[in-house]
Design a protein around this motif. Structure first.
Motif, PDB file in Angstrom:
ATOM      1  N   ARG A  85       0.781  -1.207  -0.096  1.00  0.00           N
ATOM      2  CA  ARG A  85      -0.026   0.018  -0.103  1.00  0.00           C
ATOM      3  C   ARG A  85       0.869   1.268  -0.029  1.00  0.00           C
ATOM      4  N   PHE A  86       2.082   1.229   0.724  1.00  0.00           N
ATOM      5  CA  PHE A  86       2.685   2.635   0.979  1.00  0.00           C
ATOM      6  C   PHE A  86       4.273   2.343   0.134  1.00  0.00           C
ATOM      7  N   GLY A  87       4.188   1.394  -0.495  1.00  0.00           N
ATOM      8  CA  GLY A  87       5.461   1.514  -1.855  1.00  0.00           C
ATOM      9  C   GLY A  87       6.501   1.014  -1.198  1.00  0.00           C
ATOM     10  N   GLY A  88       6.488   0.113  -0.081  1.00  0.00           N
ATOM     11  CA  GLY A  88       7.886  -0.319   0.614  1.00  0.00           C
ATOM     12  C   GLY A  88       8.255  -1.829  -0.261  1.00  0.00           C
ATOM     13  N   ARG A  89       9.416  -2.011  -0.104  1.00  0.00           N
ATOM     14  CA  ARG A  89       9.916  -3.275  -0.587  1.00  0.00           C
ATOM     15  C   ARG A  89      10.348  -4.177   0.518  1.00  0.00           C
ATOM     16  N   GLU A  90       9.687  -5.557   0.753  1.00  0.00           N
ATOM     17  CA  GLU A  90      10.003  -6.508   1.631  1.00  0.00           C
ATOM     18  C   GLU A  90      11.345  -7.029   1.137  1.00  0.00           C
ATOM     19  N   VAL A  91      12.600  -6.885   2.092  1.00  0.00           N
ATOM     20  CA  VAL A  91      13.619  -7.216   1.853  1.00  0.00           C
ATOM     21  C   VAL A  91      14.049  -8.719   2.360  1.00  0.00           C
ATOM     22  N   LYS A  92      13.477  -8.945   3.662  1.00  0.00           N
ATOM     23  CA  LYS A  92      13.500 -10.463   4.224  1.00  0.00           C
ATOM     24  C   LYS A  92      12.811 -10.405   5.469  1.00  0.00           C
ATOM     25  N   THR A  93      12.349 -11.546   5.795  1.00  0.00           N
ATOM     26  CA  THR A  93      11.669 -11.896   7.275  1.00  0.00           C
ATOM     27  C   THR A  93      12.911 -12.053   8.094  1.00  0.00           C
ATOM     28  N   VAL A  94      12.591 -11.411   9.275  1.00  0.00           N
ATOM     29  CA  VAL A  94      14.005 -11.661  10.160  1.00  0.00           C
ATOM     30  C   VAL A  94      13.089 -12.130  11.569  1.00  0.00           C
ATOM     31  N   GLY A  95      13.434 -13.608  11.967  1.00  0.00           N
ATOM     32  CA  GLY A  95      12.582 -13.979  13.090  1.00  0.00           C
ATOM     33  C   GLY A  95      11.184 -13.981  12.633  1.00  0.00           C
ATOM     34  N   ASP A  96      10.490 -13.063  13.613  1.00  0.00           N
ATOM     35  CA  ASP A  96       8.994 -12.829  13.385  1.00  0.00           C
ATOM     36  C   ASP A  96       8.687 -11.718  13.074  1.00  0.00           C
ATOM     37  N   GLY A  97       9.689 -10.949  12.529  1.00  0.00           N
ATOM     38  CA  GLY A  97       9.496  -9.300  11.893  1.00  0.00           C
ATOM     39  C   GLY A  97       9.840  -9.234  10.365  1.00  0.00           C
ATOM     40  N   PHE A  98      10.169  -8.101  10.088  1.00  0.00           N
ATOM     41  CA  PHE A  98      10.559  -7.885   8.474  1.00  0.00           C
ATOM     42  C   PHE A  98      11.467  -6.827   8.611  1.00  0.00           C
ATOM     43  N   LEU A  99      12.455  -6.899   7.432  1.00  0.00           N
ATOM     44  CA  LEU A  99      13.158  -5.742   7.083  1.00  0.00           C
ATOM     45  C   LEU A  99      12.703  -5.319   5.655  1.00  0.00           C
ATOM     46  N   ALA A 100      12.443  -4.026   5.799  1.00  0.00           N
ATOM     47  CA  ALA A 100      11.939  -3.505   4.269  1.00  0.00           C
ATOM     48  C   ALA A 100      12.673  -2.052   3.888  1.00  0.00           C
ATOM     49  N   THR A 101      12.586  -1.950   2.799  1.00  0.00           N
ATOM     50  CA  THR A 101      13.124  -0.396   2.532  1.00  0.00           C
ATOM     51  C   THR A 101      12.160   0.383   1.523  1.00  0.00           C
ATOM     52  N   PHE A 102      12.313   1.746   1.831  1.00  0.00           N
ATOM     53  CA  PHE A 102      11.525   2.485   1.057  1.00  0.00           C
ATOM     54  C   PHE A 102      12.294   3.502   0.182  1.00  0.00           C
ATOM     55  N   ASP A 103      12.093   3.832  -0.893  1.00  0.00           N
ATOM     56  CA  ASP A 103      12.854   4.765  -1.661  1.00  0.00           C
ATOM     57  C   ASP A 103      12.382   6.226  -1.329  1.00  0.00           C
ATOM     58  N   GLY A 104      13.104   7.141  -1.704  1.00  0.00           N
ATOM     59  CA  GLY A 104      12.757   8.805  -1.494  1.00  0.00           C
ATOM     60  C   GLY A 104      12.553   8.933   0.279  1.00  0.00           C
ATOM     61  N   PRO A 105      11.908  10.432   0.419  1.00  0.00           N
ATOM     62  CA  PRO A 105      11.988  10.598   1.716  1.00  0.00           C
ATOM     63  C   PRO A 105      11.067   9.404   2.587  1.00  0.00           C
ATOM     64  N   PRO A 106      11.337   9.819   3.983  1.00  0.00           N
ATOM     65  CA  PRO A 106      10.744   8.463   4.863  1.00  0.00           C
ATOM     66  C   PRO A 106       9.157   8.917   5.102  1.00  0.00           C
ATOM     67  N   SER A 107       8.622   9.458   4.555  1.00  0.00           N
ATOM     68  CA  SER A 107       7.300   9.986   4.742  1.00  0.00           C
ATOM     69  C   SER A 107       6.425   8.502   4.748  1.00  0.00           C
ATOM     70  N   ARG A 108       6.546   7.984   3.437  1.00  0.00           N
ATOM     71  CA  ARG A 108       5.763   6.473   3.074  1.00  0.00           C
ATOM     72  C   ARG A 108       6.186   5.808   4.331  1.00  0.00           C
ATOM     73  N   ALA A 109       7.487   5.495   4.597  1.00  0.00           N
ATOM     74  CA  ALA A 109       7.645   4.486   5.731  1.00  0.00           C
ATOM     75  C   ALA A 109       7.121   4.800   7.163  1.00  0.00           C
ATOM     76  N   LEU A 110       7.052   6.049   7.579  1.00  0.00           N
ATOM     77  CA  LEU A 110       6.244   6.449   8.444  1.00  0.00           C
ATOM     78  C   LEU A 110       4.698   5.886   8.589  1.00  0.00           C
ATOM     79  N   ARG A 111       4.076   6.388   7.336  1.00  0.00           N
ATOM     80  CA  ARG A 111       2.841   5.961   7.433  1.00  0.00           C
ATOM     81  C   ARG A 111       2.581   4.414   7.455  1.00  0.00           C
ATOM     82  N   CYS A 112       3.513   3.881   6.853  1.00  0.00           N
ATOM     83  CA  CYS A 112       3.460   2.353   6.746  1.00  0.00           C
ATOM     84  C   CYS A 112       3.475   1.807   8.137  1.00  0.00           C
ATOM     85  N   ALA A 113       4.498   2.341   8.973  1.00  0.00           N
ATOM     86  CA  ALA A 113       4.810   1.830  10.294  1.00  0.00           C
ATOM     87  C   ALA A 113       3.407   1.967  11.112  1.00  0.00           C
ATOM     88  N   LEU A 114       2.952   3.131  11.081  1.00  0.00           N
ATOM     89  CA  LEU A 114       1.614   3.410  11.828  1.00  0.00           C
ATOM     90  C   LEU A 114       0.643   2.530  11.535  1.00  0.00           C
TER      91      LEU A 114
END
Length: 444
Positions: free
Chosen positions: A327-356
């Motif tokens: 939805r927010f344009g993030g890229r799943e890099v990998k799962t880490v245990g029971d969590g995720f590592l993801a990256t977002f291009d450009g400014p961090p605004s979309r990452a913040l909205r995705c986190a919420l």
């Protein structure tokens, strides 16, 4: 996060090993000193060194028998046993033929393998390595056996001590760095007890593989920093002179450890020797926002729900996270245990909205997540990402509380004045990262 540690069976012992990367060449690293695989990745300089090796190889490492995560019962150290353990690790990793990278006493094992098992060794790369560990009439620059024993006893006397002398000898350029000293002391404590270290050090006092050198016919590269303080450069010069066709390179620097100082020069020599080209010593880099998620108290949830219901809940959680990333344009890099590592291009605004959004979705499932975010230059390693920026994001995530989105000062400074509200969490030390970092909690 550290790669997955697995176990190979060698005789009656379990040998801990890791396989990292998916490059076309298999490389087995014989560290030649006491290690603990998972702690190796906690030093940013070493993580970078290892990650750069994986840019052109599939890297295989293991803890020697009697140390780290491997079988800790060891009555006596022998080269022959360590060589058998190395072959068992290669078998378990599915490697038919590998290049060997050796450091220090690892050179003894590498020479033995290359001479006796040339069908398993594609190339031999020896950095600050040795053919014999103690003095002989025709090897008169080495310490005597008594001098080596005394040196080993001094090392054991300050084993695991942050104020010990090991760092000033092995990595003098880092002698004033308290974070590095703490990492190294913890490495020693996790690798072996003082008694275990004494057994291994005693077994390495008087080892000699000089007779094997004439039998080595695989392509060989020998490297050394002549100004380093631990291993006399004549060890490497001897190896280069007695291995047929060996290429010899001397490098600048005063550090013995390969990942300290100008480690780029070492990696570039290795890459060129194995592949014929240099990539410039750098991964491709991109400015990205890295986001780590982690379910809080996952073990307690699993125990309360039982395996079946927990797997269902975890599957729902993963589905929700992936939906928000899409939805927010993030890229799943990998799962880490029971969590995720993801990256977002450009400014961090979309990452913040995705986190919420991820936080809300997790809460609706009955779990809480902690999220850490940092914006910085990331190294692009195939489909993976690495470098200090990812390391910082991981550390920030580890400091977040249940239901909290914690961000670095870099993220805060990038979006300040926008639609987001933050609470100041003060300055924090991030393990393995220089300096103190301001952190901020994103208000929901």
């Amino acid at each position: 996060m550290a790669p997955t540690t697995r176990y190979a069976r060698s005789g009656d012992a379990s040998i801990a090993y890791q396989v990292v990367g998916d490059g076309p060449l298999d490389v087995l690293f014989l560290a030649g000193w006491l290690t603990q695989l998972e702690q190796l990745w906690e030093a940013p300089a070493n993580r970078r060194f290892l990650e750069r090796l994986t840019s052109f190889s599939r890297l295989i490492m293991f803890d020697s028998r009697g140390t780290g995560l491997s079988e800790r019962v060891l009555e006596a150290y022998t080269l022959e046993q360590e060589a058998r353990d190395a072959l068992a690790v290669l078998d378990a990793a599915g490697s038919e033929r590998a290049a060997l990278i050796t450091y220090a006493q690892g050179g003894l094992v590498g020479a033995l393998l290359a001479a006796e098992h040339p069908e398993r060794v594609g190339a031999l790369i020896m950095y600050a390595s040795v053919a014999r560990t103690s003095w002989a009439a025709d090897y008169d620059w080495a310490m005597t056996s008594d001098e080596r024993k005394a040196m080993s006893e001094r090392a054991v006397a300050s084993w695991g001590d942050v104020d010990g002398t090991a760092v000033s000898e092995l990595a003098p350029s880092m002698a004033g760095d308290p974070a590095f000293a703490a990492w190294f002391a913890r490495m020693q404590r996790l690798a072996a007890s003082p008694g275990e270290a004494r057994v291994i050090s005693s077994g390495r006092v008087d080892l000699d593989v000089r007779e094997q050198l004439a039998r080595i016919h695989v392509p060989t590269l020998v490297m050394h920093r002549p100004q380093e303080r631990v291993w006399d450069v004549r060890h490497s010069r001897y190896l280069a002179e007695h291995i047929d066709g060996a290429r010899y390179v001397e490098l600048d620097g005063i550090d013995s450890l390969p990942f300290v100082g100008d480690s780029d020069a070492i990696v570039e020599e290795i890459e060129e020797f194995l592949t014929g080209v240099r990539s410039g010593g750098e991964f491709a880099r991109a400015l990205l926002t890295a986001l780590f998620t982690d379910i809080v108290a996952a073990t307690a949830h699993a125990a309360r729900l039982g395996d079946g219901r927990w797997r269902d809940l975890l599957s729902d959680h993963n589905e929700q996270v992936r939906a928000q990333l899409a939805r927010f344009g993030g890229r799943e890099v990998k799962t880490v245990g029971d969590g995720f590592l993801a990256t977002f291009d450009g400014p961090p605004s979309r990452a913040l909205r995705c986190a919420l959004a991820v936080t809300r979705a997790a809460r609706e499932l009955g779990v809480e997540v902690r999220i850490g975010i940092h914006t910085g230059e990331c190294e692009l390693i195939g489909s993976d990402v690495g470098g200090m920026a990812v390391h910082i994001a991981s550390r920030v995530s580890g400091l977040a509380t249940a239901g909290e989105v914690l961000v670095s000062g870099t993220v805060f400074g990038t979006v300040v004045g926008g639609p987001f509200a933050f609470e100041d969490r003060g300055f924090h030390e991030l393990k393995g990262v220089p300096g103190r970092w301001p952190l901020f909690a994103l208000a929901g």
